[in-house]
Motif scaffolding. Sequence first.
Motif, PDB file in Angstrom:
ATOM      1  N   ASP A   1     -75.502  -4.181  -0.147  1.00 50.12           N
ATOM      2  CA  ASP A   1     -76.051  -3.726   1.130  1.00 50.12           C
ATOM      3  C   ASP A   1     -76.277  -4.893   2.087  1.00 50.12           C
ATOM      4  N   ARG A   2     -76.807  -6.007   1.574  1.00 47.34           N
ATOM      5  CA  ARG A   2     -77.053  -7.174   2.444  1.00 47.34           C
ATOM      6  C   ARG A   2     -75.755  -7.712   3.022  1.00 47.34           C
ATOM      7  N   ILE A   3     -74.713  -7.817   2.198  1.00 43.66           N
ATOM      8  CA  ILE A   3     -73.434  -8.340   2.693  1.00 43.66           C
ATOM      9  C   ILE A   3     -72.779  -7.346   3.652  1.00 43.66           C
ATOM     10  N   ASP A   4     -72.910  -6.062   3.391  1.00 40.57           N
ATOM     11  CA  ASP A   4     -72.420  -5.052   4.347  1.00 40.57           C
ATOM     12  C   ASP A   4     -73.046  -5.275   5.718  1.00 40.57           C
ATOM     13  N   ARG A   5     -74.373  -5.454   5.732  1.00 38.40           N
ATOM     14  CA  ARG A   5     -75.082  -5.646   6.997  1.00 38.40           C
ATOM     15  C   ARG A   5     -74.685  -6.949   7.668  1.00 38.40           C
ATOM     16  N   LYS A   6     -74.534  -8.029   6.869  1.00 40.98           N
ATOM     17  CA  LYS A   6     -74.129  -9.316   7.434  1.00 40.98           C
ATOM     18  C   LYS A   6     -72.774  -9.212   8.124  1.00 40.98           C
ATOM     19  N   LEU A   7     -71.844  -8.551   7.465  1.00 44.43           N
ATOM     20  CA  LEU A   7     -70.501  -8.443   8.028  1.00 44.43           C
ATOM     21  C   LEU A   7     -70.484  -7.563   9.273  1.00 44.43           C
ATOM     22  N   ARG A   8     -71.324  -6.520   9.277  1.00 47.12           N
ATOM     23  CA  ARG A   8     -71.425  -5.697  10.498  1.00 47.12           C
ATOM     24  C   ARG A   8     -71.997  -6.521  11.652  1.00 47.12           C
TER      25      ARG A   8
ATOM     26  N   PRO B   1     -55.206 -17.624  14.693  1.00 48.88           N
ATOM     27  CA  PRO B   1     -56.198 -16.887  15.481  1.00 48.88           C
ATOM     28  C   PRO B   1     -56.789 -15.677  14.765  1.00 48.88           C
ATOM     29  N   ARG B   2     -56.184 -15.255  13.670  1.00 49.24           N
ATOM     30  CA  ARG B   2     -56.736 -14.123  12.919  1.00 49.24           C
ATOM     31  C   ARG B   2     -57.928 -14.541  12.064  1.00 49.24           C
ATOM     32  N   ASN B   3     -58.059 -15.845  11.793  1.00 51.30           N
ATOM     33  CA  ASN B   3     -59.047 -16.326  10.825  1.00 51.30           C
ATOM     34  C   ASN B   3     -60.432 -16.527  11.429  1.00 51.30           C
ATOM     35  N   THR B   4     -61.433 -16.150  10.672  1.00 52.83           N
ATOM     36  CA  THR B   4     -62.818 -16.526  10.944  1.00 52.83           C
ATOM     37  C   THR B   4     -63.319 -17.308   9.747  1.00 52.83           C
ATOM     38  N   VAL B   5     -63.954 -18.450  10.003  1.00 54.65           N
ATOM     39  CA  VAL B   5     -64.499 -19.277   8.928  1.00 54.65           C
ATOM     40  C   VAL B   5     -65.953 -18.893   8.684  1.00 54.65           C
ATOM     41  N   LEU B   6     -66.270 -18.589   7.433  1.00 53.78           N
ATOM     42  CA  LEU B   6     -67.655 -18.375   7.022  1.00 53.78           C
ATOM     43  C   LEU B   6     -68.019 -19.486   6.042  1.00 53.78           C
ATOM     44  N   PHE B   7     -69.020 -20.264   6.410  1.00 54.32           N
ATOM     45  CA  PHE B   7     -69.480 -21.332   5.532  1.00 54.32           C
ATOM     46  C   PHE B   7     -70.514 -20.803   4.545  1.00 54.32           C
ATOM     47  N   ILE B   8     -70.477 -21.302   3.312  1.00 54.09           N
ATOM     48  CA  ILE B   8     -71.552 -21.048   2.359  1.00 54.09           C
ATOM     49  C   ILE B   8     -72.060 -22.397   1.877  1.00 54.09           C
ATOM     50  N   GLY B   9     -73.322 -22.466   1.575  1.00 48.87           N
ATOM     51  CA  GLY B   9     -73.929 -23.713   1.127  1.00 48.87           C
ATOM     52  C   GLY B   9     -75.423 -23.547   0.992  1.00 48.87           C
ATOM     53  N   GLU B  10     -76.032 -24.418   0.231  1.00 51.36           N
ATOM     54  CA  GLU B  10     -77.464 -24.319  -0.026  1.00 51.36           C
ATOM     55  C   GLU B  10     -78.274 -24.506   1.256  1.00 51.36           C
ATOM     56  N   GLU B  11     -79.482 -23.954   1.232  1.00 53.44           N
ATOM     57  CA  GLU B  11     -80.385 -24.040   2.377  1.00 53.44           C
ATOM     58  C   GLU B  11     -80.635 -25.486   2.783  1.00 53.44           C
ATOM     59  N   SER B  12     -80.649 -26.388   1.815  1.00 52.63           N
ATOM     60  CA  SER B  12     -80.913 -27.802   2.108  1.00 52.63           C
ATOM     61  C   SER B  12     -79.831 -28.425   2.986  1.00 52.63           C
TER      62      SER B  12
END
Length: 363
Positions: A203-210, A248-259
């Motif tokens: 549910d959280r990832i669904d909302r994030k992507l929306r 141009p089709r790509n969107t970059v989503l970064f993941i990484g620790e809060e720090s």
Amino acid sequence: MRSLIRKINRIVQDFLRPKRLALGRFLWDKKQEKNEELIEGNRVNMEKVKSILFLRYDGKIGDMVINTLMFREIKKRYKNVKIGVVARGAASDIIKFNPYVDRIYNYEKGQEPKLAKKIATEDYDVLIDFSEMLRVNQMKFINLCKAKVNIGLDKKGWNLFDLSYEKDYNKHITDMYARVLKVLGIDFPDLSYDVFTDAESVDRIDRKLRELGTLDRIVIINPYAASKHRSFNRDKIIEIAKRVLEDPRNTVLFIGEESRSAEIYSIAEELGERAKYPKLHGILDVAELIGRADYVITPDTSIVHIGVAKKVHMTAVYRLDTGDNNSVVWGPNSKLVKQVFSKDVAALGEEADINMFDVKEII
């Protein structure tokens, strides 16, 4: 002065370590009784086994991901066998919703005797340890768990262990897990991994992507690994992201620790509106997001193994092997993953820089 103190401390610790381990073996390398009725040759008599305890107290997420293949394969063959796992930190979350795991025990350093005595009351038939080198507290822990049969890696000659298995450093780590399964009477196992997420993460990832709007292709960049020497630096992160954003089709989503959030937010802002850093809640959110990606780029093996479990196309960046065969043993082991190697060769006593590769190799 500090470096001198650290050097002296390393020398002292190196001197004391074998003496501590020898004392540990003297105190804890023993077993009250041998339950030979549970052993047939170099295999466990699984017809008499009701429970198995796995020790994964190292807290390594990637190791736990790979370990999931064992839980599933045992349950497929022996559905009534209870599977318990001693786990630590975020690695516990990897199996929190795994249907093949019946019991998770939270390992805390310094609390080993208390946990071991609790486990002992549950009377496990088989205990499986994966440590290449046992520390004294781990020897004590295994001894106090009082499983009927203890199985360990390269533990021939130990009194604490009833059966031993080996690791081939020229093969992928799944070969070792297959060897353990063979000891448990399981031949030709399925060596794929499992990562199960919960409804809240979905549910959280669904909302994030929306919230992020319509995304044609999602490319996840995980810039950081456990060691700074295996992490991308700022310049390389930007260079990789710009390469990805050429499409141009790509969107970059970064993941990484809060720090690392300040650096990631700064990089995303510099790259523009097609680079984003969604806030996630733990490793299961990360796994769920990876499962939605079209492509993943990472130098971190835990993310590699999660991506393999989710069957996602990836580029995994490694340093050149220097005798440890790391890229083979802990490699992706998947046709969906491209391996790229840094060209840097470490000087004596130093660490190689993972950033020495051409981003054109990435994607």
